[in-house]
Design an enzyme around this catalytic site. Structure first.
Site, PDB file in Angstrom:
ATOM      1  N   LYS A 140       3.835  49.922  -3.543  1.00 33.35           N
ATOM      2  CA  LYS A 140       3.617  50.570  -4.835  1.00 33.35           C
ATOM      3  C   LYS A 140       4.931  50.958  -5.519  1.00 33.35           C
ATOM      4  O   LYS A 140       4.973  51.113  -6.732  1.00 33.35           O
ATOM      5  CB  LYS A 140       2.706  51.771  -4.666  1.00 33.35           C
ATOM      6  CG  LYS A 140       1.305  51.334  -4.266  1.00 33.35           C
ATOM      7  CD  LYS A 140       0.332  52.462  -4.173  1.00 33.35           C
ATOM      8  CE  LYS A 140      -1.067  51.951  -3.896  1.00 33.35           C
ATOM      9  NZ  LYS A 140      -1.236  51.503  -2.485  1.00 33.35           N
TER      10      LYS A 140
HETATM   11  C1  LIG Z   1      -2.240  50.634  -2.150  1.00 32.70           C
HETATM   12  C2  LIG Z   1      -2.064  49.870  -0.904  1.00 32.70           C
HETATM   13  C3  LIG Z   1      -2.852  48.742  -0.611  1.00 32.70           C
HETATM   14  C4  LIG Z   1      -3.961  48.272  -1.538  1.00 32.70           C
HETATM   15  O1  LIG Z   1      -3.484  47.757  -2.760  1.00 32.70           O
HETATM   16  P1  LIG Z   1      -4.468  47.528  -3.993  1.00 32.70           P
HETATM   17  O2  LIG Z   1      -3.607  47.199  -5.141  1.00 32.70           O
HETATM   18  O3  LIG Z   1      -5.212  48.829  -4.166  1.00 32.70           O
HETATM   19  O4  LIG Z   1      -5.384  46.409  -3.622  1.00 32.70           O
HETATM   20  C5  LIG Z   1      -2.599  48.043   0.550  1.00 32.70           C
HETATM   21  N1  LIG Z   1      -1.648  48.442   1.417  1.00 32.70           N
HETATM   22  C6  LIG Z   1      -0.874  49.531   1.182  1.00 32.70           C
HETATM   23  C7  LIG Z   1       0.152  49.920   2.197  1.00 32.70           C
HETATM   24  C8  LIG Z   1      -1.040  50.273   0.021  1.00 32.70           C
HETATM   25  O5  LIG Z   1      -0.272  51.361  -0.202  1.00 32.70           O
END
Ligand SMILES: *Cc1c(COP(=O)(O)O)cnc(C)c1O
Length: 452
Positions: free
Chosen positions: A110
Site C-alpha cells: 500500500k
Molecule cells: C491490502 C493488502 C492486500 C489486499 O489488497 P487489495 O487491494 O485489498 O486486494 C493483500 N496483502 C496485503 C499485505 C495487504 O496489505
C-alpha cells in the site's frame, strides 16, 4: 483527462478534484473517462527506472498537473523505498517470478500508492490554501501506510481508528510510534467493523465533515489504483521476452484494488495474459470467479488479515467496465447487492481470470514449502498466492508484505524470526495511542480541538 462516476450521476471532474473527492457524490467511484493506449510505446518504456516510468504513465491521467511538477512529485514519492528498483522482480524458478512490493516505509504494497497520494494531497492543500483532516479506519496495513504517506506534512492532520488489541503489535507501532504531531492513532474499544461503523457515522454528519474538510483514506481513491498500474507495467517490461505473452500475475486479493489495477493496465494495451485472484478463506472472489455468483458472506479472521474482507469495494469499477461503462446498470446491480447480497454475472472474461482459495490451516505449510523449494520467505498474504500454482505456467506472484511484518507466523512455519531495521527502530520508540470508545460523539470530540 476527466473522471466520471461508475454510477453515472456526477458531472465529470479533473484529476486533482477527483483525487480530492475520493468517493463520487452519487456514491460511485471515479474512473478515467477513457483509457489511453500504451501498446505502441512499450519499447520506449522498457528501460526506464521506476519513478520515470511512473511519471510517463501518470502524465496521461494527471493532465491538470504541470509535467515538471508531476515528475518531481512522483520522484519524491519513490525516494524512500529501500531498493533502487522500488518494486524488484525476482526469479525463483524458470517460470516463477516474485514481484516484491514491500520495500516502502511500512513494508507493505500500500506504500506504493499512499506515498504518492500523500504528495497529491499536500499539493492540493497548498494550491487551495486550505488544510485537510484525513480520517480512516484500518485493520492494520492501510492505516500504517496512510500515516507514513501523510506524517509531518504541513496543513494536514491524520486520524486513524483501529480495533484495540486486534492489530499486530508491529502494525500498532508503525501507527503509534511516528513521533509526528499531526498523527493521531486511536485505539477503539471494539472490532474493525465497529470502527468502520463509527467512521461512516462521522462522515454522514455533513456539517462536521465540511467544517473540518474531512477526507477519507480508503482503498477507493482513483490515484491509488493508477499508482498501482505502474508496478505491473514495470514488471511486465522486465520479464524474459519469451514469457511476456504467456505470463499471468497472481495477486493476493482483498478489496480487489490491486488486481483491478493490473486488469486496467491490460485494457490499456499492455498484453498481459491474465490474472489469478488469490483469496484466503474469505473467498468471496474465488467463489465469484468459479461460479459467476457474487455473494456477500461473513468475515472469518485469518493469518492474512489484510485480505479478510467480504465486500470488495473496488469491485464496482470492474462491474462498471463489465457493464459497458453504463452507470444505470451499475446502480441497478449495487442496489440488488444492497438488498439481496447476491448478484449473478452473465459474463466476466473467463479467459482472463482464474482464482484460488487458501485455508488458514494451509498458510504455514505453504510458507515452509516455498522456503524449502526456493530458499525464499513469504509473508502469510503472499503465501496464499502460492496455492496450486502450475509450474509450467509463467507466473508473477505479487508479494504484498514483508515477512518481517508477521514474524510469529513465519517463526511457527520455518523456525526463523525475520526482522527489518525499520521495525527494530520502532521498538525503541515510545508508543503514543489514544484509547477511545467506539462512539461517534466521543471521536468527534477528540477530533474537534485537534483538527488543523
Ligand atoms: C491490502 C493488502 C492486500 C489486499 O489488497 P487489495 O487491494 O485489498 O486486494 C493483500 N496483502 C496485503 C499485505 C495487504 O496489505
Amino acid at each position: 483527462m476527466r473522471y466520471v462516476s461508475t454510477r453515472g450521476e456526477t458531472p465529470p471532474l479533473g484529476f486533482s478534484d477527483a483525487v480530492a473527492a475520493g468517493l463520487a457524490p452519487d456514491g460511485g467511484l471515479f474512473v478515467p473517462e477513457r483509457l489511453p493506449d500504451f501498446g505502441g510505446e512499450l519499447a520506449d518504456l522498457r528501460d526506464l527506472p521506476y519513478a520515470e516510468l511512473s511519471f510517463r504513465f501518470l502524465r496521461r491521467f494527471a493532465t491538470d498537473i504541470p509535467e515538471a511538477e508531476l515528475r518531481e512529485l512522483v520522484a519524491r514519492s519513490y525516494a524512500h523505498f529501500d531498493r533502487p528498483e522500488v518494486a524488484p522482480l525476482r526469479q525463483l524458478a524458470s517460470h516463477l517470478h516474485v514481484l516484491e512490493l514491500f520495500h516502502g516505509p511500512t513494508l507493505a504494497f500500500k506504500d506504493i500508492a499512499l506515498q504518492l497520494l500523500g504528495n497529491l494531497y499536500q499539493r492540493q492543500c497548498a494550491l487551495r490554501g486550505e488544510t485537510l483532516n484525513v480520517l480512516g479506519a484500518t485493520s492494520g496495513d492501510t492505516g500504517a501506510a496512510a500515516i507514513h504517506g501523510l506524517m509531518g506534512r504541513p496543513g494536514v492532520a491524520i486520524f486513524i481508528l483501529y480495533p484495540d488489541g486486534r492489530v499486530s503489535p508491529l502494525q500498532e507501532r508503525q501507527m503509534a510510534c511516528t513521533g509526528e504531531a499531526n498523527v493521531y492513532a486511536l485505539a477503539v474499544d471494539g472490532s474493525f467493523d465497529d470502527a468502520q461503523r463509527v467512521l461512516k457515522e462521522i462522515f454522514g454528519d455533513g456539517a462536521f465533515r465540511v467544517r473540518h474538510r474531512l477526507s477519507a483514506v480508503n482503498s477507493i481513491n482513483i490515484a491509488r489504483v493508477l499508482a498501482q498500474c505502474v508496478y505491473y507495467l514495470h514488471a511486465w517490461l522486465r520479464l524474459p521476452a519469451d514469457q511476456q505473452a504467456e505470463a499471468i500475475f497472481v495477486v493476493p486479493t482483498g478489496n480487489f484494488g490491486n488486481v483491478l489495477a493490473g486488469w486496467m493496465l491490460q485494457k490499456m494495451g499492455v498484453p498481459i495474459r491474465g490474472f489469478r485472484v488469490a483469496t484466503n478463506q474469505n473467498d468471496l472472489l474465488h467463489r465469484l470467479f468459479t461460479t459467476g455468483e457474487y455473494r456477500v458472506g461473513e468475515v472469518r479472521p485469518s493469518l492474512a488479515p489484510s485480505m479478510d474482507i467480504q465486500v470488495a469495494s473496488n469491485f464496482e469499477r470492474f462491474l462498471y467496465y463489465s457493464c459497458g461503462s453504463d452507470g444505470s446498470q451499475v446502480r441497478h446491480v449495487m442496489a440488488e447487492l444492497r438488498t439481496t447480497g447476491v448478484h449473478r454475472f452473465k459474463d466476466f472474461e473467463r479467459d482472463t481470470f482464474t482464482s484460488s482459495r487458501c485455508e488458514d490451516s494451509e498458510i504455514r505449510s505453504i510458507i515452509a514449502d516455498v522456503h524449502r523449494s526456493h530458499g525464499y520467505v513469504v509473508d502469510p498474504h503472499t503465501a496464499c498466492a502460492f496455492k496450486d500454482l502450475d509450474p509450467n505456467q509463467p507466473s508473477v506472484v505479487l508479494a504484498t508484505a514483508s515477512p518481517a511484518k508477521f514474524p510469529d507466523t513465519i517463526e511457527a512455519a520455518i523456525g526463523l524470526h525475520p526482522t527489518h531495521p525499520s521495525l527494530e527502530a520502532l521498538k525503541r520508540r515510545s508508543l503514543k495511542s489514544h484509547k477511545i470508545v467506539a462512539d461517534a460523539a466521543a471521536i468527534r470530540g477528540f477530533i474537534e480541538p485537534r483538527a488543523v
